[in-house]
Scaffold this motif. Structure first.
Motif, PDB file in Angstrom:
ATOM      1  N   UNK A  59      33.592  56.104  23.611  1.00  0.00           N
ATOM      2  CA  UNK A  59      34.786  56.864  23.980  1.00  0.00           C
ATOM      3  C   UNK A  59      35.091  56.709  25.474  1.00  0.00           C
ATOM      4  N   UNK A  60      34.067  56.778  26.302  1.00  0.00           N
ATOM      5  CA  UNK A  60      34.235  56.603  27.746  1.00  0.00           C
ATOM      6  C   UNK A  60      34.719  55.188  28.059  1.00  0.00           C
ATOM      7  N   UNK A  61      34.122  54.193  27.398  1.00  0.00           N
ATOM      8  CA  UNK A  61      34.542  52.802  27.591  1.00  0.00           C
ATOM      9  C   UNK A  61      36.020  52.635  27.253  1.00  0.00           C
ATOM     10  N   UNK A  62      36.449  53.160  26.108  1.00  0.00           N
ATOM     11  CA  UNK A  62      37.853  53.043  25.689  1.00  0.00           C
ATOM     12  C   UNK A  62      38.792  53.685  26.706  1.00  0.00           C
ATOM     13  N   UNK A  63      38.392  54.820  27.236  1.00  0.00           N
ATOM     14  CA  UNK A  63      39.224  55.527  28.212  1.00  0.00           C
ATOM     15  C   UNK A  63      39.345  54.728  29.513  1.00  0.00           C
ATOM     16  N   UNK A  64      38.233  54.128  29.962  1.00  0.00           N
ATOM     17  CA  UNK A  64      38.264  53.319  31.177  1.00  0.00           C
ATOM     18  C   UNK A  64      39.114  52.071  30.989  1.00  0.00           C
ATOM     19  N   UNK A  65      39.092  51.495  29.785  1.00  0.00           N
ATOM     20  CA  UNK A  65      39.956  50.350  29.479  1.00  0.00           C
ATOM     21  C   UNK A  65      41.426  50.756  29.576  1.00  0.00           C
ATOM     22  N   UNK A  66      41.762  51.900  28.989  1.00  0.00           N
ATOM     23  CA  UNK A  66      43.144  52.384  29.023  1.00  0.00           C
ATOM     24  C   UNK A  66      43.623  52.633  30.453  1.00  0.00           C
ATOM     25  N   UNK A  67      42.698  53.053  31.313  1.00  0.00           N
ATOM     26  CA  UNK A  67      43.050  53.346  32.704  1.00  0.00           C
ATOM     27  C   UNK A  67      43.026  52.116  33.605  1.00  0.00           C
ATOM     28  N   UNK A  68      42.745  50.930  33.020  1.00  0.00           N
ATOM     29  CA  UNK A  68      42.713  49.687  33.799  1.00  0.00           C
ATOM     30  C   UNK A  68      41.547  49.595  34.761  1.00  0.00           C
ATOM     31  N   UNK A  69      40.439  50.261  34.444  1.00  0.00           N
ATOM     32  CA  UNK A  69      39.285  50.307  35.340  1.00  0.00           C
ATOM     33  C   UNK A  69      38.234  49.246  35.029  1.00  0.00           C
ATOM     34  N   UNK A  70      38.431  48.454  33.981  1.00  0.00           N
ATOM     35  CA  UNK A  70      37.415  47.485  33.540  1.00  0.00           C
ATOM     36  C   UNK A  70      37.803  46.080  33.994  1.00  0.00           C
ATOM     37  N   UNK A  71      36.936  45.451  34.786  1.00  0.00           N
ATOM     38  CA  UNK A  71      37.159  44.067  35.250  1.00  0.00           C
ATOM     39  C   UNK A  71      36.774  43.078  34.164  1.00  0.00           C
ATOM     40  N   UNK A  72      35.618  43.295  33.573  1.00  0.00           N
ATOM     41  CA  UNK A  72      35.116  42.389  32.533  1.00  0.00           C
ATOM     42  C   UNK A  72      34.274  43.192  31.567  1.00  0.00           C
ATOM     43  N   UNK A  73      34.193  42.683  30.329  1.00  0.00           N
ATOM     44  CA  UNK A  73      33.384  43.344  29.296  1.00  0.00           C
ATOM     45  C   UNK A  73      32.747  42.295  28.414  1.00  0.00           C
ATOM     46  N   UNK A  74      31.577  42.666  27.891  1.00  0.00           N
ATOM     47  CA  UNK A  74      30.868  41.817  26.938  1.00  0.00           C
ATOM     48  C   UNK A  74      30.453  42.687  25.776  1.00  0.00           C
ATOM     49  N   UNK A  75      30.802  42.263  24.560  1.00  0.00           N
ATOM     50  CA  UNK A  75      30.478  43.042  23.363  1.00  0.00           C
ATOM     51  C   UNK A  75      29.503  42.240  22.516  1.00  0.00           C
ATOM     52  N   UNK A  76      28.340  42.824  22.237  1.00  0.00           N
ATOM     53  CA  UNK A  76      27.307  42.153  21.460  1.00  0.00           C
ATOM     54  C   UNK A  76      27.108  42.895  20.141  1.00  0.00           C
ATOM     55  N   UNK A  77      27.213  42.158  19.045  1.00  0.00           N
ATOM     56  CA  UNK A  77      26.912  42.718  17.724  1.00  0.00           C
ATOM     57  C   UNK A  77      25.435  42.502  17.455  1.00  0.00           C
ATOM     58  N   UNK A  78      24.627  43.459  17.875  1.00  0.00           N
ATOM     59  CA  UNK A  78      23.186  43.322  17.777  1.00  0.00           C
ATOM     60  C   UNK A  78      22.708  43.832  16.415  1.00  0.00           C
ATOM     61  N   UNK A  79      21.435  43.624  16.154  1.00  0.00           N
ATOM     62  CA  UNK A  79      20.857  44.130  14.904  1.00  0.00           C
ATOM     63  C   UNK A  79      20.785  45.657  14.916  1.00  0.00           C
ATOM     64  N   UNK A  80      21.048  46.276  16.063  1.00  0.00           N
ATOM     65  CA  UNK A  80      21.032  47.735  16.178  1.00  0.00           C
ATOM     66  C   UNK A  80      22.435  48.312  16.356  1.00  0.00           C
ATOM     67  N   UNK A  81      23.452  47.486  16.144  1.00  0.00           N
ATOM     68  CA  UNK A  81      24.826  47.940  16.281  1.00  0.00           C
ATOM     69  C   UNK A  81      25.514  47.267  17.453  1.00  0.00           C
ATOM     70  N   UNK A  82      26.728  47.694  17.735  1.00  0.00           N
ATOM     71  CA  UNK A  82      27.537  47.098  18.794  1.00  0.00           C
ATOM     72  C   UNK A  82      27.141  47.668  20.151  1.00  0.00           C
ATOM     73  N   UNK A  83      26.782  46.787  21.087  1.00  0.00           N
ATOM     74  CA  UNK A  83      26.460  47.180  22.450  1.00  0.00           C
ATOM     75  C   UNK A  83      27.490  46.556  23.376  1.00  0.00           C
TER      76      UNK A  83
END
Length: 199
Positions: A59-83
């Protein structure tokens, strides 16, 4: 290291290449400000919120994206879920001094493009794959709940992420070898940083 143009020295390398150890020593030895990135992954034993990462939820990540605060992101679909791992411009003010960050090749490229190639200096650590695998298993065994599947996924993914053509495309030419004695690797990196900072 108090020059007109301050830098972000950005450490990269495959998993278990010694990035964290090098990063901690450079923070201790040099007058550098840490770039503390964000992650949604669970905190590991001996980690501290705001030191290794800012640990946040989706939820915090999504909010920071909406506010244009994220320079870069990496999403990993791990065996323990999305990190998710990401960097925010909020935590970098180059007027304060030289910074040191740690991350992937992709994150380096995005941060370099954001701040400029003269500002972001790559520090790529290289280790023989066999040595890396032994180190990775030994480190994971110390965890209360070892995640060997995730270790294997990360190890294999590194071969693609840090393929030679990707390194060359990103302009990574200088390498720092950490196959044997980490002190010599750190000494070489410190000399390199001091020269770049004083240029």
């Amino acid at each position: 290291m108090n020059k007109n143009m301050n830098h972000i020295f950005y450490i990269m390398g495959k998993s278990s290449s010694g990035k964290d150890s090098v990063y901690k020593r450079l923070l201790s030895d040099l007058n550098l400000i840490p770039v503390v990135t964000y992650t949604t992954r669970p905190m590991r034993e001996n980690e501290c919120n705001g030191r290794e990462y800012h640990f946040v939820d989706k939820k915090c990540f999504d909010e920071m994206c909406r506010n244009g605060e994220v320079i870069e992101k990496r999403i990993y679909n791990t065996v323990y879920g999305e990190w998710i791992y990401f960097t925010s411009g909020n935590c970098i003010n180059l007027e304060n001094g030289n910074y040191i960050g740690i991350g992937t090749l992709e994150s380096y490229v995005r941060i370099r493009d954001y701040f400029g190639g003269d500002t972001v200096i790559p520090i790529y650590i290289e280790v023989d794959d066999g040595i890396r695998l032994i180190r990775a298993v030994e480190r994971e065994r110390l965890e209360a709940f070892p995640k060997y599947k995730e270790l294997c996924r990360r190890f294999i993914a590194d071969s693609d992420d840090f393929a030679e053509e990707n390194l060359l495309f990103a302009g990574i030419v200088k390498r720092f070898c950490n196959n044997t004695e980490i002190k010599s690797c750190i000494d070489e990196i410190e000399n390199y940083i001091n020269k770049k900072a004083d240029a």
